[in-house]
Write an enzyme that holds these catalytic residues in place. Structure first.
Site, PDB file in Angstrom:
ATOM      1  N   ASP A  16       0.872  -1.175   0.000  1.00  0.00           N
ATOM      2  CA  ASP A  16       0.000   0.000   0.000  1.00  0.00           C
ATOM      3  C   ASP A  16       0.913   1.229   0.000  1.00  0.00           C
ATOM      4  O   ASP A  16       1.664   1.443   0.952  1.00  0.00           O
ATOM      5  CB  ASP A  16      -0.856  -0.062   1.268  1.00  0.00           C
ATOM      6  CG  ASP A  16      -1.702   1.180   1.476  1.00  0.00           C
ATOM      7  OD1 ASP A  16      -1.576   2.149   0.701  1.00  0.00           O
ATOM      8  OD2 ASP A  16      -2.486   1.178   2.436  1.00  0.00           O
ATOM      9  N   ILE A  17       0.844   2.018  -1.052  1.00  0.00           N
ATOM     10  CA  ILE A  17       1.793   3.127  -1.220  1.00  0.00           C
ATOM     11  C   ILE A  17       1.654   4.178  -0.111  1.00  0.00           C
ATOM     12  O   ILE A  17       2.621   4.878   0.197  1.00  0.00           O
ATOM     13  CB  ILE A  17       1.653   3.750  -2.632  1.00  0.00           C
ATOM     14  CG1 ILE A  17       2.921   4.520  -3.007  1.00  0.00           C
ATOM     15  CG2 ILE A  17       0.411   4.622  -2.741  1.00  0.00           C
ATOM     16  CD1 ILE A  17       3.007   4.869  -4.476  1.00  0.00           C
ATOM     17  N   ASN A  30      -6.377  12.656 -11.221  1.00  0.00           N
ATOM     18  CA  ASN A  30      -7.113  13.076 -12.422  1.00  0.00           C
ATOM     19  C   ASN A  30      -6.775  14.542 -12.699  1.00  0.00           C
ATOM     20  O   ASN A  30      -6.213  15.236 -11.844  1.00  0.00           O
ATOM     21  CB  ASN A  30      -8.618  12.859 -12.251  1.00  0.00           C
ATOM     22  CG  ASN A  30      -9.146  13.511 -10.983  1.00  0.00           C
ATOM     23  OD1 ASN A  30      -9.022  14.723 -10.799  1.00  0.00           O
ATOM     24  ND2 ASN A  30      -9.698  12.707 -10.091  1.00  0.00           N
ATOM     25  N   GLY A  38      -9.691   4.558  -5.969  1.00  0.00           N
ATOM     26  CA  GLY A  38      -8.402   3.896  -6.154  1.00  0.00           C
ATOM     27  C   GLY A  38      -7.313   4.473  -5.276  1.00  0.00           C
ATOM     28  O   GLY A  38      -7.545   4.871  -4.125  1.00  0.00           O
ATOM     29  N   VAL A  39      -6.132   4.557  -5.834  1.00  0.00           N
ATOM     30  CA  VAL A  39      -4.981   5.002  -5.045  1.00  0.00           C
ATOM     31  C   VAL A  39      -5.121   6.478  -4.642  1.00  0.00           C
ATOM     32  O   VAL A  39      -4.688   6.880  -3.561  1.00  0.00           O
ATOM     33  CB  VAL A  39      -3.664   4.696  -5.806  1.00  0.00           C
ATOM     34  CG1 VAL A  39      -3.484   5.571  -7.020  1.00  0.00           C
ATOM     35  CG2 VAL A  39      -2.475   4.795  -4.880  1.00  0.00           C
ATOM     36  N   ASP A  40      -5.769   7.268  -5.487  1.00  0.00           N
ATOM     37  CA  ASP A  40      -6.008   8.690  -5.210  1.00  0.00           C
ATOM     38  C   ASP A  40      -6.817   8.822  -3.907  1.00  0.00           C
ATOM     39  O   ASP A  40      -6.438   9.571  -2.990  1.00  0.00           O
ATOM     40  CB  ASP A  40      -6.783   9.265  -6.409  1.00  0.00           C
ATOM     41  CG  ASP A  40      -6.752  10.776  -6.485  1.00  0.00           C
ATOM     42  OD1 ASP A  40      -6.235  11.415  -5.562  1.00  0.00           O
ATOM     43  OD2 ASP A  40      -7.273  11.308  -7.484  1.00  0.00           O
ATOM     44  N   VAL A 126      -8.742   2.218 -12.950  1.00  0.00           N
ATOM     45  CA  VAL A 126      -9.927   2.722 -13.652  1.00  0.00           C
ATOM     46  C   VAL A 126      -9.581   3.229 -15.058  1.00  0.00           C
ATOM     47  O   VAL A 126     -10.415   3.137 -15.979  1.00  0.00           O
ATOM     48  CB  VAL A 126     -10.552   3.871 -12.816  1.00  0.00           C
ATOM     49  CG1 VAL A 126     -11.671   4.573 -13.551  1.00  0.00           C
ATOM     50  CG2 VAL A 126     -11.070   3.325 -11.494  1.00  0.00           C
ATOM     51  N   TYR A 127      -8.375   3.730 -15.277  1.00  0.00           N
ATOM     52  CA  TYR A 127      -8.005   4.279 -16.588  1.00  0.00           C
ATOM     53  C   TYR A 127      -7.676   3.203 -17.618  1.00  0.00           C
ATOM     54  O   TYR A 127      -7.480   3.527 -18.790  1.00  0.00           O
ATOM     55  CB  TYR A 127      -6.856   5.281 -16.449  1.00  0.00           C
ATOM     56  CG  TYR A 127      -7.316   6.676 -16.035  1.00  0.00           C
ATOM     57  CD1 TYR A 127      -8.629   6.912 -15.631  1.00  0.00           C
ATOM     58  CD2 TYR A 127      -6.454   7.756 -16.060  1.00  0.00           C
ATOM     59  CE1 TYR A 127      -9.055   8.183 -15.255  1.00  0.00           C
ATOM     60  CE2 TYR A 127      -6.871   9.039 -15.694  1.00  0.00           C
ATOM     61  CZ  TYR A 127      -8.181   9.246 -15.284  1.00  0.00           C
ATOM     62  OH  TYR A 127      -8.591  10.507 -14.930  1.00  0.00           O
TER      63      TYR A 127
END
Ligand code: ADP
Length: 177
Positions: A16-17, A30, A38-40, A126-127
Site C-alpha cells: 500500500d503506497i 485526475n 483507487g490510489v487517489d 480505472v483508466y
C-alpha cells in the site's frame, strides 16, 4: 526485487503506497486534482485534508504532467500528483502520455530534492491501460531517467494487486538482462 541503473536503484514490491516512508509518493490523479477512487482516494484519506487544500490551489494538471504538494499526515514528505492517460485504443498518444507522467514526476521530485520516490501503477486501474504495456513503459522511462540523472537514488514501484506486481517484475527482469 531490485536492479541498479546508473547510480540509482529500481525496486518492485507489493504493498500500500500510503505506508511508504520515502521522500515522495506519486499519486495517480485526475486532471482536476479533485481526488477520486483507487490510489487517489487512499492517499487523500491517509494524508488528511491538507493535501486537498493544496491541490485546490494548483489549478488542475494536464495529462502527462505532474504537480507536487506536501504529504500531509503521510510519512512521505511530498505527494506528486501525476495524471496518466485514460486508455482508449493506444492510438491517441497513450504511450507517450504515460511515459511523460513518469518522467515529469521524477523531474518534479528532483526539483524538490526528493531522492527516494514511490510510484503506483499509473493508469492501470480505472483508466484501463493494458498492464504489461504499462509496466514496460514505466520501467523503461524510469530506467532512462536514472541513466541520465544522479538526482534520484531509489525508485520503488509499490503495486497493490498480484497481476500488476507480476507484470512489473517481468519488466524489471527483462531490463536487467
Ligand atoms: P488510474 O485512474 O490511473 O487507473 P487507479 O487508482 O484506478 O488509477 O489505479 C492505479 C493502480 O493503483 C491500480 O493498479 C490499483 O490497483 C492501484 N492501487 C489502488 N490502491 C492502492 C494503494 N493504496 N497503494 C498502491 N496501489 C494502489
Amino acid at each position: 526485487m531490485k536492479i541498479n541503473v546508473g547510480n540509482g536503484t529500481i525496486e518492485v514490491v507489493q504493498g500500500d503506497i500510503t505506508k511508504e516512508s520515502v521522500d515522495a509518493i506519486v499519486n495517480a490523479a485526475n486532471s482536476g486534482l479533485r481526488g477520486g477512487g483507487g490510489v487517489d482516494g487512499a492517499i487523500h484519506r491517509a494524508g488528511g485534508p491538507a493535501i486537498m487544500d493544496e491541490c485546490r490551489k494548483l489549478g488542475g494538471c494536464d495529462t502527462g504532467d505532474a504537480k507536487i504538494t506536501t504529504g500531509g499526515k503521510l510519512s512521505a514528505k511530498y505527494v506528486i500528483h501525476a495524471v496518466g492517460p485514460l486508455y482508449r485504443d493506444g492510438k491517441h498518444g497513450e504511450p507517450e502520455l504515460l511515459s511523460s507522467c513518469y518522467r515529469r514526476s521524477l523531474e518534479v521530485a528532483a526539483e524538490n530534492g526528493a531522492r527516494t520516490v514511490a510510484f503506483p501503477a499509473i493508469s492501470c486501474g480505472v483508466y484501463g491501460y493494458p498492464i504489461p504495456e504499462a509496466a514496460r513503459i514505466a520501467v523503461d522511462t524510469v530506467s532512462e531517467f536514472l541513466e541520465g540523472h544522479d538526482s534520484i537514488d531509489t525508485v520503488r514501484f509499490v503495486l497493490f494487486t498480484n497481476d500488476v506486481l507480476e507484470a512489473f517484475q517481468n519488466s524489471l527482469e527483462s531490463s536487467a538482462t
